[in-house]
Design a protein around this motif. Structure first.
Motif, mmCIF file in Angstrom:
data_model
loop_
_atom_site.group_PDB
_atom_site.id
_atom_site.type_symbol
_atom_site.label_atom_id
_atom_site.label_comp_id
_atom_site.label_asym_id
_atom_site.label_seq_id
_atom_site.Cartn_x
_atom_site.Cartn_y
_atom_site.Cartn_z
ATOM 1 N N ALA A 1 0.737 -1.394 0.059
ATOM 2 C CA ALA A 1 -0.022 0.058 0.124
ATOM 3 C C ALA A 1 0.966 1.246 -0.089
ATOM 4 O O ALA A 1 0.278 2.235 -0.182
ATOM 5 N N GLY A 2 2.173 1.011 0.148
ATOM 6 C CA GLY A 2 2.992 2.376 0.266
ATOM 7 C C GLY A 2 3.556 2.809 1.352
ATOM 8 O O GLY A 2 4.340 3.712 1.481
ATOM 9 N N TYR A 3 3.409 1.935 2.413
ATOM 10 C CA TYR A 3 4.015 2.386 3.912
ATOM 11 C C TYR A 3 5.264 1.951 3.805
ATOM 12 O O TYR A 3 5.868 1.038 2.958
ATOM 13 N N SER A 4 6.299 2.892 4.416
ATOM 14 C CA SER A 4 7.884 2.279 4.426
ATOM 15 C C SER A 4 8.015 0.836 5.296
ATOM 16 O O SER A 4 7.190 0.539 5.912
ATOM 17 N N GLU A 5 9.250 0.360 4.676
ATOM 18 C CA GLU A 5 9.607 -1.018 5.195
ATOM 19 C C GLU A 5 9.892 -0.728 6.694
ATOM 20 O O GLU A 5 9.347 -1.608 7.363
ATOM 21 N N LYS A 6 10.267 0.274 7.509
ATOM 22 C CA LYS A 6 10.560 0.468 8.379
ATOM 23 C C LYS A 6 9.074 0.481 9.453
ATOM 24 O O LYS A 6 8.755 -0.017 10.641
ATOM 25 N N THR A 7 7.998 1.164 8.899
ATOM 26 C CA THR A 7 6.903 1.079 9.649
ATOM 27 C C THR A 7 5.661 0.359 9.061
ATOM 28 O O THR A 7 4.569 0.190 9.784
ATOM 29 N N ALA A 8 5.976 -0.626 8.156
ATOM 30 C CA ALA A 8 5.045 -1.316 7.687
ATOM 31 C C ALA A 8 4.330 -2.502 8.784
ATOM 32 O O ALA A 8 3.271 -2.447 8.568
ATOM 33 N N LYS A 9 5.224 -3.057 9.567
ATOM 34 C CA LYS A 9 4.527 -3.899 10.446
ATOM 35 C C LYS A 9 3.749 -3.134 11.470
ATOM 36 O O LYS A 9 2.677 -3.703 11.723
ATOM 37 N N ALA A 10 4.206 -2.085 12.235
ATOM 38 C CA ALA A 10 3.340 -1.200 12.890
ATOM 39 C C ALA A 10 2.092 -0.918 12.248
ATOM 40 O O ALA A 10 1.057 -0.732 12.913
ATOM 41 N N MET A 11 2.137 -0.220 11.256
ATOM 42 C CA MET A 11 0.966 0.560 10.429
ATOM 43 C C MET A 11 -0.066 -0.729 10.044
ATOM 44 O O MET A 11 -1.261 -0.570 10.202
#
Length: 132
Positions: free
Chosen positions: A25-35
């Protein structure tokens, strides 16, 4: 619902993986899990996902009416196989049998008659004089 959240929901429906859906969906690699995890806790996103999954499930699974219609077509010889051949007599008989079971056409009825008499309990066991 934002465009990114809608994309997350659509990707989650296909992958059933929140982290992967967030990345797609376009979330960054760093925040993908949390988001991804956070998005699944939002009631309006969860409701949208559940609604879409229910729609997909409804399309995938045959209803009882569809099954009965199919069996009826087979029994009548209206349904063709993959080689465009009529159903065999065995297939038609099996379809008829399944339809008969559904409509309880083959239930053996047994009538049981008899006379029921009440049970009388008599307490005639001798007891010891001391009450034991």
């Amino acid at each position: 619902m934002s465009e990114k959240q809608a994309a997350f929901c659509d990707h989650y429906i296909t992958t059933l993986n929140a982290t992967e859906a967030a990345k797609l969906a376009g979330y960054s690699e760093k925040t993908a899990k949390a988001m991804g995890s956070e998005n699944l806790t939002k009631p309006y996103l969860k409701e949208y996902i559940d609604l879409r999954l229910a729609e997909l499930e409804e399309k995938r699974v045959a209803s009882a009416e569809e099954v009965l219609q199919y069996l009826t077509r087979v029994m009548r010889g209206e349904e063709r196989d993959q080689f465009d051949l009529d159903p065999s007599l065995q297939d038609r008989t099996k379809a008829a049998e399944l339809l008969g079971k559904r409509y309880r056409l083959f239930v053996d009825k047994q009538e049981i008659t008899g006379k029921l008499e009440p049970v009388t309990i008599i307490n005639d066991i001798p007891r010891a004089p001391n009450g034991d």
